[in-house]
Enzyme design. Structure first.
Site, PDB file in Angstrom:
ATOM      1  CG  HIS A 161      -1.978  -1.044   1.190  1.00  0.00           C
ATOM      2  ND1 HIS A 161      -2.850  -1.214   0.136  1.00  0.00           N
ATOM      3  CD2 HIS A 161      -2.276  -2.035   2.078  1.00  0.00           C
ATOM      4  CE1 HIS A 161      -3.645  -2.253   0.381  1.00  0.00           C
ATOM      5  NE2 HIS A 161      -3.314  -2.771   1.553  1.00  0.00           N
ATOM      6  CG  ASP A 197      -2.604  -8.286   0.617  1.00  0.00           C
ATOM      7  OD1 ASP A 197      -1.881  -8.597   1.581  1.00  0.00           O
ATOM      8  OD2 ASP A 197      -3.665  -7.614   0.741  1.00  0.00           O
ATOM      9  CG  HIS A 199      -6.408  -5.233   1.628  1.00  0.00           C
ATOM     10  ND1 HIS A 199      -5.863  -6.141   2.521  1.00  0.00           N
ATOM     11  CD2 HIS A 199      -7.554  -4.774   2.181  1.00  0.00           C
ATOM     12  CE1 HIS A 199      -6.648  -6.215   3.584  1.00  0.00           C
ATOM     13  NE2 HIS A 199      -7.683  -5.403   3.408  1.00  0.00           N
ATOM     14  CG  ASP A 286      -4.844 -10.029   3.176  1.00  0.00           C
ATOM     15  OD1 ASP A 286      -4.486 -10.564   2.114  1.00  0.00           O
ATOM     16  OD2 ASP A 286      -4.580  -8.841   3.464  1.00  0.00           O
TER      17      ASP A 286
HETATM   18  N1  Q9C Z   1     -12.385  -2.690   6.776  1.00  0.00           N
HETATM   19  C1  Q9C Z   1      -2.412  -5.297   4.103  1.00  0.00           C
HETATM   20  O1  Q9C Z   1      -3.031  -6.329   4.023  1.00  0.00           O
HETATM   21  N2  Q9C Z   1      -7.791  -1.223   6.932  1.00  0.00           N
HETATM   22  N3  Q9C Z   1      -2.981  -4.164   4.528  1.00  0.00           N
HETATM   23  C2  Q9C Z   1      -8.932  -1.943   6.452  1.00  0.00           C
HETATM   24  C3  Q9C Z   1     -11.040  -2.942   7.226  1.00  0.00           C
HETATM   25  C4  Q9C Z   1      -6.620  -1.325   6.105  1.00  0.00           C
HETATM   26  C5  Q9C Z   1      -4.367  -4.121   4.940  1.00  0.00           C
HETATM   27  C6  Q9C Z   1     -10.160  -1.696   7.239  1.00  0.00           C
HETATM   28  C7  Q9C Z   1      -6.205  -2.723   5.770  1.00  0.00           C
HETATM   29  C8  Q9C Z   1      -4.842  -2.748   5.164  1.00  0.00           C
HETATM   30  C9  Q9C Z   1      -0.971  -5.254   3.761  1.00  0.00           C
HETATM   31 ZN    ZN Z   2      -4.065  -7.135   2.537  1.00  0.00          ZN
END
Ligand code: Q9C
Ligand code: ZN
Length: 345
Positions: A161, A197, A199, A286
């Protein structure tokens, strides 16, 4: 395959993230990497090596110097202003403001300038952990560049990110992007980054968006439903020279292996057509059915298949660890991908 790992990651140990209206202990916690390295050892995946220490030159190849120096001093500036609490922003640079504002003089403003969310606490040990993760990624590059077929860089905190001049989503510097650029600088002509991932890998996309020498592909939850919300749509295909060298494969919440496999098949086709000299995999776990912040439904066994499919490209491959928050299952799922890649179940 060899795993690169250091305990330095433990220094990123935030007290809180802001999530769903609550300040909760961060999902991105030290135990994540611990459980993965334990599983790597238990399953005898291969030797575990400590990273070499690199200077910041390969970091500056993909990140703005201002962001990098901010990350080094933010904690001290924050403590001076507010005391020993996790540093989190509460204002952002959004629509309606100056397009390219000057960097604020005060720490609160700097956090607002560089951060994309309030889920990524800067703590006393953040820089130390972040530097360790970059060293882990670059040591993986060195191994694969030196002829190893594959390596696993067990980076923590994660990276995908983080963009050229912003951080967030638990990420500070983009380990996978730094690795991809390092492969180029060591002589690889074409590099591909495959991001699995849950995301969208918005930082990686932004960093390489106008480049044809680094193909980027991300399979992730539809940004209409999931963080980071504002990038990761299917019609984003690259810009300028980079047109045609980015691919987003968003999937709706609830996706099981059948949908995921379709997307991964599409990704692997594009990847094989590009025929990179080396592949960097942003390996987030994830997508697992029990992940507490995610909504895909992959099972333990699906990760073997994921590894096998990635191995189908038959290219030198560096796996770079990203997300995955169902901590008890994280070691199993991670090592399943890597074992699948090696043709072992
Ligand atoms: N609704 C990685 O997996 N917040 N980052 C999400 C949940 C951010 C995840 C809120 C999640 C980032 C590297
Ligand atoms: Zn993620």
């Amino acid at each position: 395959m060899r795993t690169v790992y250091t305990d330095e990651h433990r220094h990123q140990d935030g007290k809180f993230e802001l999530i769903e209206g609550k300040f909760l202990p961060p999902f991105e916690m030290p135990r994540r990497a611990q459980i993965v390295i334990d599983r790597v050892r238990a399953k005898k995946l291969g030797p575990v090596t400590a990273p070499d220490s690199f200077d910041l030159e390969p970091v500056h190849r993909v990140h703005d110097k201002g962001l990098v120096s901010f990350l080094q001093t933010a904690w001290d500036e924050w403590v001076q202003a507010h005391g020993c609490y996790d540093a989190l922003p509460i204002t952002w640079h959004t629509r309606g403001f100056r397009k390219k504002p000057p960097l604020p003089e005060v720490i609160d403003g700097k956090l607002s300038y560089y951060a994309i969310d309030a889920g990524t606490p800067i703590t006393a040990g953040t820089w130390r952990a972040v530097k360790g993760a970059v060293d882990v990624a670059l040591t993986g590059v060195k191994l694969v560049n030196g002829g190893e077929k594959a390596a696993f860089s067990l980076c923590r905190p994660p990276g995908h990110h983080a963009g050229s001049d912003f951080y967030g989503g638990y990420c500070f510097l983009n380990n996978a992007a730094i690795a991809a650029q390092a492969f180029r600088d060591l002589g690889a002509k074409r590099v591909a980054v495959l991001d699995v991932d849950y995301h969208h890998g918005n930082g990686t996309q932004e960093i390489f968006y106008n480049r044809a020498d680094i193909l980027t592909i991300s399979i992730h939850a539809d940004p209409l439903q999931e963080f980071p919300y504002f990038l990761g749509f299917a019609d984003e295909t690259g810009k300028g020279k980079g047109e045609g060298y980015h691919k987003n494969l968003p999937l709706r919440w609830g996706a099981k292996w059948d949908k995921y496999e379709e997307a991964l098949t599409t990704a692997m086709k594009a990847l094989k057509k590009y025929s990179p000299d080396v592949i960097v995999v942003s390996l987030g776990l994830d997508t697992f059915k029990e992940d507490p912040i995610s909504k895909f439904k992959l099972e333990h066994e699906d990760y073997f298949r994921m590894g096998e499919m990635i191995a189908g490209a038959r290219k030198p491959t560096l796996f770079v660890f990203e997300g995955g928050y169902a901590v008890d299952a994280l070691g199993i799922n991670t090592v399943n991908v890597l074992s699948g890649f090696e043709g072992k179940r």
